[in-house]
Scaffold this motif. Structure first.
Motif, PDB file in Angstrom:
ATOM      1  N   LEU A  40       0.823  -1.202   0.000  1.00 38.05           N
ATOM      2  CA  LEU A  40       0.000   0.000   0.000  1.00 38.05           C
ATOM      3  C   LEU A  40       0.861   1.259   0.000  1.00 38.05           C
ATOM      4  N   ALA A  41       2.005   1.214   0.691  1.00 39.55           N
ATOM      5  CA  ALA A  41       2.903   2.374   0.725  1.00 39.55           C
ATOM      6  C   ALA A  41       3.465   2.691  -0.659  1.00 39.55           C
ATOM      7  N   VAL A  42       3.792   1.664  -1.429  1.00 37.62           N
ATOM      8  CA  VAL A  42       4.282   1.894  -2.794  1.00 37.62           C
ATOM      9  C   VAL A  42       3.211   2.595  -3.623  1.00 37.62           C
ATOM     10  N   LEU A  43       1.974   2.106  -3.534  1.00 38.52           N
ATOM     11  CA  LEU A  43       0.878   2.690  -4.303  1.00 38.52           C
ATOM     12  C   LEU A  43       0.550   4.102  -3.832  1.00 38.52           C
ATOM     13  N   ALA A  44       0.544   4.317  -2.504  1.00 39.11           N
ATOM     14  CA  ALA A  44       0.158   5.616  -1.953  1.00 39.11           C
ATOM     15  C   ALA A  44       1.220   6.684  -2.195  1.00 39.11           C
ATOM     16  N   ALA A  45       2.449   6.278  -2.443  1.00 38.70           N
ATOM     17  CA  ALA A  45       3.504   7.261  -2.716  1.00 38.70           C
ATOM     18  C   ALA A  45       3.257   7.992  -4.032  1.00 38.70           C
ATOM     19  N   GLU A  46       2.517   7.346  -4.952  1.00 39.89           N
ATOM     20  CA  GLU A  46       2.211   7.963  -6.247  1.00 39.89           C
ATOM     21  C   GLU A  46       0.770   7.641  -6.628  1.00 39.89           C
ATOM     22  N   PRO A  47      -0.200   8.308  -5.979  1.00 37.63           N
ATOM     23  CA  PRO A  47      -1.606   8.025  -6.291  1.00 37.63           C
ATOM     24  C   PRO A  47      -1.903   8.279  -7.769  1.00 37.63           C
ATOM     25  N   GLY A  48      -2.667   7.390  -8.362  1.00 31.31           N
ATOM     26  CA  GLY A  48      -3.024   7.528  -9.761  1.00 31.31           C
ATOM     27  C   GLY A  48      -2.074   6.858 -10.725  1.00 31.31           C
ATOM     28  N   ARG A  49      -0.856   6.573 -10.271  1.00 34.62           N
ATOM     29  CA  ARG A  49       0.100   5.896 -11.147  1.00 34.62           C
ATOM     30  C   ARG A  49      -0.242   4.413 -11.246  1.00 34.62           C
ATOM     31  N   VAL A  50      -0.120   3.879 -12.456  1.00 29.24           N
ATOM     32  CA  VAL A  50      -0.349   2.456 -12.660  1.00 29.24           C
ATOM     33  C   VAL A  50       0.971   1.714 -12.484  1.00 29.24           C
TER      34      VAL A  50
END
Length: 235
Positions: free
Chosen positions: A162-172
């Motif tokens: 989740l931290a990886v995803l939340a570091a760049e919201p909207g990025r695939v």
């Protein structure tokens, strides 16, 4: 890196083999042979990692995992002869960082221990500010997740993803990118691990996990975390 590792394995020969391989990597190894002793030693020694057999006397390894995870973020590697997907998912749901099925190579286990310890060390060194994606907030230093101010109970592996995803919201992110950034380059962990953790996170993040609004699948590519929903409100 040198670390203190607690090994809980009721088979003395197998436990000694694990000890030798881990000590070859300069780890300090403590061995116990039942679940009750595993809990007691983990509380007393506060190890850097726990290798935990599932089938043990006195206290089942899954129950040990549940107790340890409630008390700390110590990395846990489960050892088991149970190989069904449901067994794997149960271990991950309880907070295990990795799941090794028997029979296995002691060299493979040692490699997984090294990979998990590297990730744990990097996480401690970063000391990051809180990450935000809409009303989802992750605090790496406290290892806490809140959604709209309500705490969420996430396992260490779920938190890293989740931290990886939340570091760049909207990025695939592709599964491979998530695998590398959240779990390192351990070749023994597969992209299926990412799918399992995404499924578990959706149960915690989404009103209806079957129709996700926050943690989305981009078909043919991977996953992304939204910071707004379709009507423009915070995700």
């Amino acid at each position: 890196m040198k670390a203190q590792v607690l090994v809980a394995e009721d088979d003395p020969k197998q436990a000694e083999l694990i000890r030798r391989y881990l000590e070859h990597d300069d780890h300090r190894v403590v061995v116990v042979h039942d679940g009750r002793a595993a809990i007691d030693e983990a509380r007393r020694r506060r190890p850097d990692l726990v290798v935990l057999d599932v089938m043990m006397p006195k206290v089942d390894g899954l129950d040990v995992c549940r107790v340890l995870r409630a008390e700390s973020d110590v990395p846990i590697v489960l050892l088991t002869a149970r190989t069904t997907e449901d067994d794997v998912l149960l271990g991950l749901d309880l907070g295990a960082d990795d799941y090794v099925t028997k029979p296995y190579s002691p060299r493979q286990l040692a490699a997984r221990v090294r990979a998990i310890l590297r990730r744990s060390r990097r996480a401690r060194e970063r000391g990051e500010d809180p990450l935000r994606a809409g009303d989802l907030v992750l605090d790496p230093q406290r290892h806490e997740v809140t959604l709209g101010g309500t705490p969420l109970d996430c396992t260490p592996a779920e938190f890293r993803l989740l931290a990886v995803l939340a570091a760049e919201p909207g990025r695939v992110f592709t599964r491979g990118q998530l695998l590398n950034q959240a779990f390192g380059t351990d070749k023994f962990i597969t992209e299926r691990t990412v799918d399992v953790h995404v499924m578990n996170l959706r149960r915690k993040l989404e009103p209806d996990p079957r129709r996700p609004l926050r943690l989305l699948t981009v078909y043919g590519v991977g996953y992304k975390l939204q910071d707004t929903v379709a009507d423009g409100t915070p995700a």
